[in-house]
Design a protein around this motif. Structure first.
Motif, mmCIF file in Angstrom:
data_model
loop_
_atom_site.group_PDB
_atom_site.id
_atom_site.type_symbol
_atom_site.label_atom_id
_atom_site.label_comp_id
_atom_site.label_asym_id
_atom_site.label_seq_id
_atom_site.Cartn_x
_atom_site.Cartn_y
_atom_site.Cartn_z
ATOM 1 N N TYR A 166 -0.532 -57.135 -23.313
ATOM 2 C CA TYR A 166 -0.555 -56.315 -22.100
ATOM 3 C C TYR A 166 0.204 -55.021 -22.350
ATOM 4 C CZ TYR A 166 4.107 -58.367 -21.361
ATOM 5 O OH TYR A 166 5.410 -58.781 -21.506
ATOM 6 N N ASN A 167 -0.019 -54.047 -21.465
ATOM 7 C CA ASN A 167 0.548 -52.717 -21.615
ATOM 8 C C ASN A 167 1.435 -52.374 -20.430
ATOM 9 O OD1 ASN A 167 -1.087 -51.350 -24.044
ATOM 10 N ND2 ASN A 167 -2.497 -52.595 -22.845
ATOM 11 N N LEU A 168 2.469 -51.579 -20.700
ATOM 12 C CA LEU A 168 3.401 -51.133 -19.670
ATOM 13 C C LEU A 168 3.608 -49.633 -19.803
ATOM 14 C CD1 LEU A 168 6.131 -53.917 -20.093
ATOM 15 C CD2 LEU A 168 4.426 -53.780 -18.247
ATOM 16 N N ALA A 169 3.867 -48.972 -18.676
ATOM 17 C CA ALA A 169 4.196 -47.546 -18.681
ATOM 18 C C ALA A 169 5.207 -47.278 -17.583
ATOM 19 C CB ALA A 169 2.944 -46.695 -18.477
ATOM 20 N N VAL A 170 6.264 -46.554 -17.907
ATOM 21 C CA VAL A 170 7.327 -46.238 -16.955
ATOM 22 C C VAL A 170 7.722 -44.775 -17.119
ATOM 23 C CG1 VAL A 170 9.729 -46.660 -16.311
ATOM 24 C CG2 VAL A 170 8.244 -48.590 -16.883
ATOM 25 N N ALA A 171 7.879 -44.087 -15.996
ATOM 26 C CA ALA A 171 8.503 -42.764 -15.974
ATOM 27 C C ALA A 171 9.705 -42.880 -15.044
ATOM 28 C CB ALA A 171 7.530 -41.698 -15.477
ATOM 29 N N GLY A 172 10.891 -42.597 -15.556
ATOM 30 C CA GLY A 172 12.096 -42.804 -14.755
ATOM 31 C C GLY A 172 13.070 -41.645 -14.854
ATOM 32 N N PHE A 173 13.820 -41.446 -13.776
ATOM 33 C CA PHE A 173 14.812 -40.375 -13.725
ATOM 34 C C PHE A 173 15.724 -40.622 -12.527
ATOM 35 C CE2 PHE A 173 10.799 -39.176 -11.789
ATOM 36 C CZ PHE A 173 11.146 -38.750 -10.509
ATOM 37 N N TYR A 174 16.820 -39.875 -12.480
ATOM 38 C CA TYR A 174 17.711 -39.885 -11.320
ATOM 39 C C TYR A 174 17.496 -38.609 -10.520
ATOM 40 C CZ TYR A 174 20.164 -43.999 -13.025
ATOM 41 O OH TYR A 174 20.467 -45.277 -13.410
ATOM 42 N N GLN A 175 17.573 -38.734 -9.191
ATOM 43 C CA GLN A 175 17.256 -37.599 -8.334
ATOM 44 C C GLN A 175 18.177 -37.565 -7.120
ATOM 45 O OE1 GLN A 175 13.339 -37.391 -6.035
ATOM 46 N NE2 GLN A 175 12.966 -35.850 -7.628
ATOM 47 N N SER A 176 18.454 -36.356 -6.639
ATOM 48 C CA SER A 176 19.176 -36.151 -5.382
ATOM 49 C C SER A 176 18.315 -35.298 -4.470
ATOM 50 C CB SER A 176 20.521 -35.445 -5.629
ATOM 51 O OG SER A 176 21.376 -36.230 -6.417
ATOM 52 N N LEU A 177 18.514 -35.450 -3.161
ATOM 53 C CA LEU A 177 17.777 -34.679 -2.163
ATOM 54 C C LEU A 177 18.743 -33.861 -1.317
ATOM 55 C CD1 LEU A 177 15.357 -37.462 -0.819
ATOM 56 C CD2 LEU A 177 14.977 -35.898 -2.742
ATOM 57 N N ARG A 178 18.358 -32.632 -1.002
ATOM 58 C CA ARG A 178 19.104 -31.811 -0.053
ATOM 59 C C ARG A 178 18.149 -31.381 1.047
ATOM 60 N NH1 ARG A 178 20.584 -26.365 1.238
ATOM 61 N NH2 ARG A 178 19.105 -25.513 -0.294
ATOM 62 N N VAL A 179 18.570 -31.541 2.303
ATOM 63 C CA VAL A 179 17.755 -31.178 3.456
ATOM 64 C C VAL A 179 18.260 -29.849 4.016
ATOM 65 C CG1 VAL A 179 17.022 -31.886 5.754
ATOM 66 C CG2 VAL A 179 17.321 -33.609 3.979
ATOM 67 N N HIS A 180 17.328 -28.941 4.314
ATOM 68 C CA HIS A 180 17.712 -27.647 4.881
ATOM 69 C C HIS A 180 16.557 -27.091 5.714
ATOM 70 C CE1 HIS A 180 15.442 -25.158 1.810
ATOM 71 N NE2 HIS A 180 15.501 -26.325 1.191
ATOM 72 N N ASP A 181 16.793 -25.960 6.361
ATOM 73 C CA ASP A 181 15.783 -25.330 7.225
ATOM 74 C C ASP A 181 15.201 -26.344 8.209
ATOM 75 O OD1 ASP A 181 16.303 -23.074 5.820
ATOM 76 O OD2 ASP A 181 14.320 -22.846 4.930
ATOM 77 N N VAL A 182 16.084 -27.003 8.940
ATOM 78 C CA VAL A 182 15.675 -28.054 9.862
ATOM 79 C C VAL A 182 15.400 -27.457 11.236
ATOM 80 C CG1 VAL A 182 16.360 -30.231 10.953
ATOM 81 C CG2 VAL A 182 17.066 -29.728 8.588
ATOM 82 N N THR A 183 14.310 -27.876 11.858
ATOM 83 C CA THR A 183 14.027 -27.528 13.248
ATOM 84 C C THR A 183 13.698 -28.794 14.026
ATOM 85 O OG1 THR A 183 11.653 -27.165 12.899
ATOM 86 C CG2 THR A 183 13.111 -25.260 12.584
ATOM 87 N N ILE A 184 14.106 -28.835 15.271
ATOM 88 C CA ILE A 184 13.780 -29.933 16.180
ATOM 89 C C ILE A 184 13.016 -29.349 17.350
ATOM 90 C CG2 ILE A 184 14.674 -31.751 17.679
ATOM 91 C CD1 ILE A 184 17.053 -32.006 15.851
ATOM 92 N N ASN A 185 11.769 -29.757 17.472
ATOM 93 C CA ASN A 185 10.887 -29.234 18.509
ATOM 94 C C ASN A 185 10.851 -27.709 18.455
ATOM 95 O OD1 ASN A 185 9.019 -29.654 20.551
ATOM 96 N ND2 ASN A 185 10.566 -29.576 22.179
ATOM 97 N N GLY A 186 10.894 -27.157 17.231
ATOM 98 C CA GLY A 186 10.819 -25.722 17.036
ATOM 99 C C GLY A 186 12.143 -24.993 17.094
ATOM 100 N N THR A 187 13.221 -25.682 17.476
ATOM 101 C CA THR A 187 14.537 -25.059 17.582
ATOM 102 C C THR A 187 15.338 -25.335 16.320
ATOM 103 O OG1 THR A 187 14.546 -25.355 19.977
ATOM 104 C CG2 THR A 187 16.681 -24.951 18.915
ATOM 105 N N PRO A 188 15.875 -24.283 15.659
ATOM 106 C CA PRO A 188 16.642 -24.508 14.428
ATOM 107 C C PRO A 188 17.870 -25.380 14.660
ATOM 108 C CG PRO A 188 16.038 -22.200 14.645
ATOM 109 C CD PRO A 188 15.713 -22.853 15.963
ATOM 110 N N LEU A 189 18.134 -26.264 13.704
ATOM 111 C CA LEU A 189 19.343 -27.089 13.711
ATOM 112 C C LEU A 189 20.121 -26.755 12.442
ATOM 113 C CD1 LEU A 189 21.076 -29.474 14.798
ATOM 114 C CD2 LEU A 189 19.653 -30.988 13.401
ATOM 115 N N ASP A 190 21.338 -26.217 12.614
ATOM 116 C CA ASP A 190 22.142 -25.819 11.460
ATOM 117 C C ASP A 190 22.797 -27.055 10.858
ATOM 118 O OD1 ASP A 190 23.651 -24.604 9.565
ATOM 119 O OD2 ASP A 190 24.783 -23.306 10.925
ATOM 120 N N VAL A 191 22.295 -27.462 9.695
ATOM 121 C CA VAL A 191 22.836 -28.649 9.019
ATOM 122 C C VAL A 191 23.776 -28.257 7.880
ATOM 123 C CG1 VAL A 191 20.806 -30.009 9.617
ATOM 124 C CG2 VAL A 191 20.904 -28.855 7.396
#
Length: 296
Positions: free
Chosen positions: A173-198
């Motif tokens: 049988y065959n196997l394939a893996v692509a792996g890495f470490y990642q972080s996320l940053r959230v910005h430019d947030v709006t709630i119902n069209g109103t900007p939320l400064d995060v």
């Protein structure tokens, strides 16, 4: 091939992405054209053993490092990511925008073991790469009624791509893996069209592992490319809010948790040193679920 449950999830991701694009409105400026040539320099970072496929117990494998250090090439990889808690989705490396290239070194190390040795036959090819993903925008309904839109910035570590053939016929049988470490940053947030400064540092509290699996023969190796799938656990958020307002718990409650599907599709690797025949210039593949002869 996608499993039945994954087919349903990918179809639902396309529905959510269509809604996202519908809410996005007119684009202020047309996106720049995607790159058509590989980066001049190969990736500097090497393999991460956390994501290398390990052989079944038995004799040690024999390692070989090509004198040239593997083949330098590049490819596009595009996909979809799901935020399970919110029923939201985002396009990763959007092919309709300015997708960025995976800069890769293919076959930098091989590992082999004979079928006559304890543990049986094993052949593995290890490659690595790097990719700076563009920001993605996601639009979803928070708390069941509140439309929220945000951009997500990805910080992606070195990418290890490991493929292996295990055992001998009829049990090979065959196997394939692509792996890495990642972080996320959230910005430019709006709630119902109103900007939320995060603030400028609203992000996951730590990098998290991303492990994507490919099924043979749809994904054979990094040269040919193909679909990769996996789920991730998004950690809690920190640094969210300004002026003494702490929004960490809000984002943790909304986004953090397990079983968030990532579905990627990697195009064929362009290797300029090979004369630029196979896979050059690099072609942007379709999003998962939009391949020819496959329903979205």
């Amino acid at each position: 091939m996608l499993a039945g449950g994954e087919v349903a999830v990918v179809r639902e991701l396309h529905v959510r992405v269509a809604r996202l694009r519908g809410r996005a409105g007119a684009v202020e400026q047309p996106p720049a054209a995607p790159p058509t040539e590989c980066p001049a320099q190969p990736p500097a970072d090497g393999l991460d053993e956390d994501f290398v496929i390990q052989p079944p117990p038995g004799d040690p494998v024999r390692l070989f490092h090509p004198p040239a250090g593997g083949s330098h090439g590049c490819a596009f990889a595009v996909g979809l990511a799901n935020v399970k808690k919110l029923g939201g989705a985002m396009i990763v490396n959007d092919p309709t925008g300015t997708p960025q290239l995976l800069n890769a070194r293919a076959a930098v190390r091989t590992a082999t073991r004979l079928r006559t040795q304890p543990g049986g036959a094993f052949t593995r090819i290890d490659s690595y790469g790097e990719m700076q993903l563009p920001d993605a925008r996601s639009t979803f309904i928070a708390f069941g009624f509140q439309p929220v839109s945000a951009k997500v910035e990805f910080t992606t570590g070195p990418i290890t791509i490991s493929t292996a053939t295990v055992g001998s016929p009829p049990d090979r049988y065959n196997l394939a893996v692509a792996g890495f470490y990642q972080s996320l940053r959230v910005h430019d947030v709006t709630i119902n069209g109103t900007p939320l400064d995060v603030g400028d540092n609203c992000r996951t509290a730590r990098p998290f592992p991303v492990r994507l699996n490919g099924d043979f023969p749809d994904y054979t190796n990094v040269i040919i490319g193909g679909p990769l799938r996996g789920t991730v656990t998004i950690p809690e958020f920190t640094g969210c809010g300004t002026g003494g307002e702490d929004l960490d718990q809000l984002f943790t409650a909304s986004l953090s948790g397990p079983d968030n599907l990532i579905a990627m599709n990697q195009g064929r690797l362009c290797v300029p040193s090979g004369g630029g025949v196979n896979g050059c210039p690099p072609v942007v593949p379709p999003l998962p679920g939009q391949e020819p002869d496959k329903a979205p």
